[in-house]
Design an enzyme around this catalytic site. Structure first.
Site, PDB file in Angstrom:
ATOM      1  N   GLY A  12      13.006  -9.322   3.529  1.00 38.26           N
ATOM      2  CA  GLY A  12      12.540 -10.660   3.166  1.00 38.26           C
ATOM      3  C   GLY A  12      12.098 -10.834   1.720  1.00 38.26           C
ATOM      4  O   GLY A  12      11.369 -11.776   1.422  1.00 38.26           O
ATOM      5  N   SER A  13      12.577  -9.971   0.807  1.00 36.73           N
ATOM      6  CA  SER A  13      12.144 -10.169  -0.587  1.00 36.73           C
ATOM      7  C   SER A  13      12.711 -11.477  -1.152  1.00 36.73           C
ATOM      8  O   SER A  13      12.028 -12.190  -1.895  1.00 36.73           O
ATOM      9  CB  SER A  13      12.530  -8.978  -1.471  1.00 36.73           C
ATOM     10  OG  SER A  13      13.920  -8.869  -1.590  1.00 36.73           O
ATOM     11  N   ASN A  14      13.948 -11.814  -0.784  1.00 32.83           N
ATOM     12  CA  ASN A  14      14.512 -13.093  -1.247  1.00 32.83           C
ATOM     13  C   ASN A  14      13.790 -14.274  -0.601  1.00 32.83           C
ATOM     14  O   ASN A  14      13.501 -15.264  -1.274  1.00 32.83           O
ATOM     15  CB  ASN A  14      16.013 -13.163  -0.944  1.00 32.83           C
ATOM     16  CG  ASN A  14      16.828 -12.374  -1.942  1.00 32.83           C
ATOM     17  OD1 ASN A  14      17.068 -12.838  -3.047  1.00 32.83           O
ATOM     18  ND2 ASN A  14      17.235 -11.167  -1.582  1.00 32.83           N
ATOM     19  N   LEU A  86      21.971 -10.780   8.797  1.00 25.20           N
ATOM     20  CA  LEU A  86      23.115  -9.906   9.093  1.00 25.20           C
ATOM     21  C   LEU A  86      23.940 -10.374  10.283  1.00 25.20           C
ATOM     22  O   LEU A  86      24.368  -9.565  11.113  1.00 25.20           O
ATOM     23  CB  LEU A  86      22.622  -8.468   9.314  1.00 25.20           C
ATOM     24  CG  LEU A  86      21.948  -7.838   8.086  1.00 25.20           C
ATOM     25  CD1 LEU A  86      21.491  -6.413   8.406  1.00 25.20           C
ATOM     26  CD2 LEU A  86      22.897  -7.818   6.900  1.00 25.20           C
ATOM     27  N   ASN A 103      24.279 -18.642   0.841  1.00 26.28           N
ATOM     28  CA  ASN A 103      24.044 -17.220   1.144  1.00 26.28           C
ATOM     29  C   ASN A 103      23.974 -16.469  -0.183  1.00 26.28           C
ATOM     30  O   ASN A 103      24.559 -16.901  -1.182  1.00 26.28           O
ATOM     31  CB  ASN A 103      25.198 -16.665   1.980  1.00 26.28           C
ATOM     32  CG  ASN A 103      25.009 -15.194   2.303  1.00 26.28           C
ATOM     33  OD1 ASN A 103      23.919 -14.762   2.701  1.00 26.28           O
ATOM     34  ND2 ASN A 103      26.055 -14.398   2.113  1.00 26.28           N
ATOM     35  N   HIS A 105      24.812 -12.663  -1.815  1.00 30.72           N
ATOM     36  CA  HIS A 105      25.524 -11.410  -1.534  1.00 30.72           C
ATOM     37  C   HIS A 105      25.328 -10.473  -2.729  1.00 30.72           C
ATOM     38  O   HIS A 105      25.447 -10.911  -3.877  1.00 30.72           O
ATOM     39  CB  HIS A 105      27.015 -11.705  -1.314  1.00 30.72           C
ATOM     40  CG  HIS A 105      27.786 -10.489  -0.930  1.00 30.72           C
ATOM     41  ND1 HIS A 105      27.825 -10.013   0.378  1.00 30.72           N
ATOM     42  CD2 HIS A 105      28.501  -9.620  -1.674  1.00 30.72           C
ATOM     43  CE1 HIS A 105      28.543  -8.904   0.404  1.00 30.72           C
ATOM     44  NE2 HIS A 105      28.979  -8.638  -0.824  1.00 30.72           N
ATOM     45  N   ASP A 146      31.549 -14.632   3.322  1.00 27.38           N
ATOM     46  CA  ASP A 146      31.524 -14.394   1.876  1.00 27.38           C
ATOM     47  C   ASP A 146      32.600 -15.152   1.103  1.00 27.38           C
ATOM     48  O   ASP A 146      32.959 -14.772  -0.005  1.00 27.38           O
ATOM     49  CB  ASP A 146      31.650 -12.887   1.555  1.00 27.38           C
ATOM     50  CG  ASP A 146      30.485 -12.081   2.118  1.00 27.38           C
ATOM     51  OD1 ASP A 146      29.403 -12.656   2.296  1.00 27.38           O
ATOM     52  OD2 ASP A 146      30.674 -10.882   2.379  1.00 27.38           O
ATOM     53  N   GLU A 175      18.306 -10.868  -8.097  1.00 26.48           N
ATOM     54  CA  GLU A 175      18.322 -11.861  -7.018  1.00 26.48           C
ATOM     55  C   GLU A 175      17.053 -12.709  -7.004  1.00 26.48           C
ATOM     56  O   GLU A 175      17.100 -13.893  -6.635  1.00 26.48           O
ATOM     57  CB  GLU A 175      18.468 -11.159  -5.657  1.00 26.48           C
ATOM     58  CG  GLU A 175      19.837 -10.551  -5.451  1.00 26.48           C
ATOM     59  CD  GLU A 175      19.968  -9.871  -4.101  1.00 26.48           C
ATOM     60  OE1 GLU A 175      21.110  -9.722  -3.640  1.00 26.48           O
ATOM     61  OE2 GLU A 175      18.940  -9.476  -3.505  1.00 26.48           O
TER      62      GLU A 175
HETATM   63  C1  GRF Z   1      19.871  -8.809  -0.497  1.00 24.66           C
HETATM   64  O1  GRF Z   1      20.357  -7.794  -1.331  1.00 24.66           O
HETATM   65  C2  GRF Z   1      20.938  -9.846  -0.286  1.00 24.66           C
HETATM   66  O2  GRF Z   1      21.821  -9.952  -1.359  1.00 24.66           O
HETATM   67  C3  GRF Z   1      21.678  -9.343   0.911  1.00 24.66           C
HETATM   68  O3  GRF Z   1      20.704  -8.721   1.716  1.00 24.66           O
HETATM   69  C4  GRF Z   1      19.605  -8.304   0.904  1.00 24.66           C
HETATM   70  C5  GRF Z   1      18.388  -8.896   1.512  1.00 24.66           C
HETATM   71  O4  GRF Z   1      17.191  -8.354   1.005  1.00 24.66           O
HETATM   72  N1  GRF Z   1      22.393 -10.409   1.556  1.00 24.66           N
HETATM   73  P1  GRF Z   1      15.815  -9.031   1.389  1.00 24.66           P
HETATM   74  O5  GRF Z   1      15.684  -9.012   2.905  1.00 24.66           O
HETATM   75  O6  GRF Z   1      15.817 -10.427   0.849  1.00 24.66           O
HETATM   76  O7  GRF Z   1      14.748  -8.184   0.763  1.00 24.66           O
END
Ligand code: GRF
Length: 190
Positions: A12-14, A86, A103, A105, A146, A175
């Site tokens: 969940g960092s994004n 996923l 999304n 990637h 994708d 990201e």
């Molecule tokens: C990220 O690298 C994103 O590009 C990919 O999955 C990863 C998710 O990381 N789709 P996080 O859960 O947001 O930390």
């Protein structure tokens, strides 16, 4: 005001960087996180920010898109960001949010995308192929994994000392700024 839902499966960092970017904004806010796993780290991060976060099991994601769409509607969601989710999103959900679902990637698409290309597998493949550059791509979500239109990309150089792990860290850092910027761009064009 746009209400964004994030779909996540992992750390969940994004999700956190998007939620923090829009906290206090008058353009949009993260109003909900949906996961397919109870133990996704993203839940904890959303709790810390006071954002509701729910889990639907894989059976609901595969067979009961109506329940998920009803939950999105109940939270007035008009935009979705997949962040480390996923699963292939059910076509009924994609069609309800066409042009309003992004999304991220962890490669420079169209390179190193498609089925089986996720997480560390992407970075191992990039290093294994001897690439000198990689990066991250934000794209529209369609029914083909994708393959939706690219909204924004950011690139990073790969040095001979890089490993899949160090590359993953570099791409993740990119990201953090790329995804919120891409969401702002698409929202401003709606
Ligand atoms: C990220 O690298 C994103 O590009 C990919 O999955 C990863 C998710 O990381 N789709 P996080 O859960 O947001 O930390």
């Amino acid at each position: 005001m746009h209400n964004i839902a994030i779909f996540a499966s992992g750390a969940g960092s994004n999700a956190e960087s998007i939620a923090r970017t829009f906290a206090g904004s008058d353009i949009a806010r993260v109003a909900l996180l949906l996961a397919n796993k109870e133990d996704a780290g993203a839940h904890e991060r959303m709790r810390g920010l006071g954002i509701p976060s729910l889990t639907f099991g894989n059976d609901a994601w595969a067979n009961d898109p109506g329940r998920i769409i009803a939950t999105l509607s109940a939270h007035d969601i008009d935009f979705i960001a997949l962040a480390g989710f996923l699963r292939q999103v059910h076509p009924a959900i994609v069609s309800a949010y066409t042009g309003r679902m992004l999304n991220i990637h962890p490669s420079l698409l169209p390179e190193f995308g498609g089925k089986g290309m996720y997480g560390m597998r992407v970075h191992r493949a990039v290093i294994g192929a001897g690439c000198r550059r990689s990066g991250a791509t934000v794209h529209q979500v369609t029914d083909i994994m994708d393959e939706g239109a690219i909204v924004m990309q950011a690139a990073v150089d790969i040095t001979p000392a890089d490993t899949p792990e160090s590359l993953a860290a570099k791409v993740n850092e990119l990201e953090m700024a790329l995804y919120p910027a891409a969401i702002k761009k698409v929202l401003s064009e709606l």
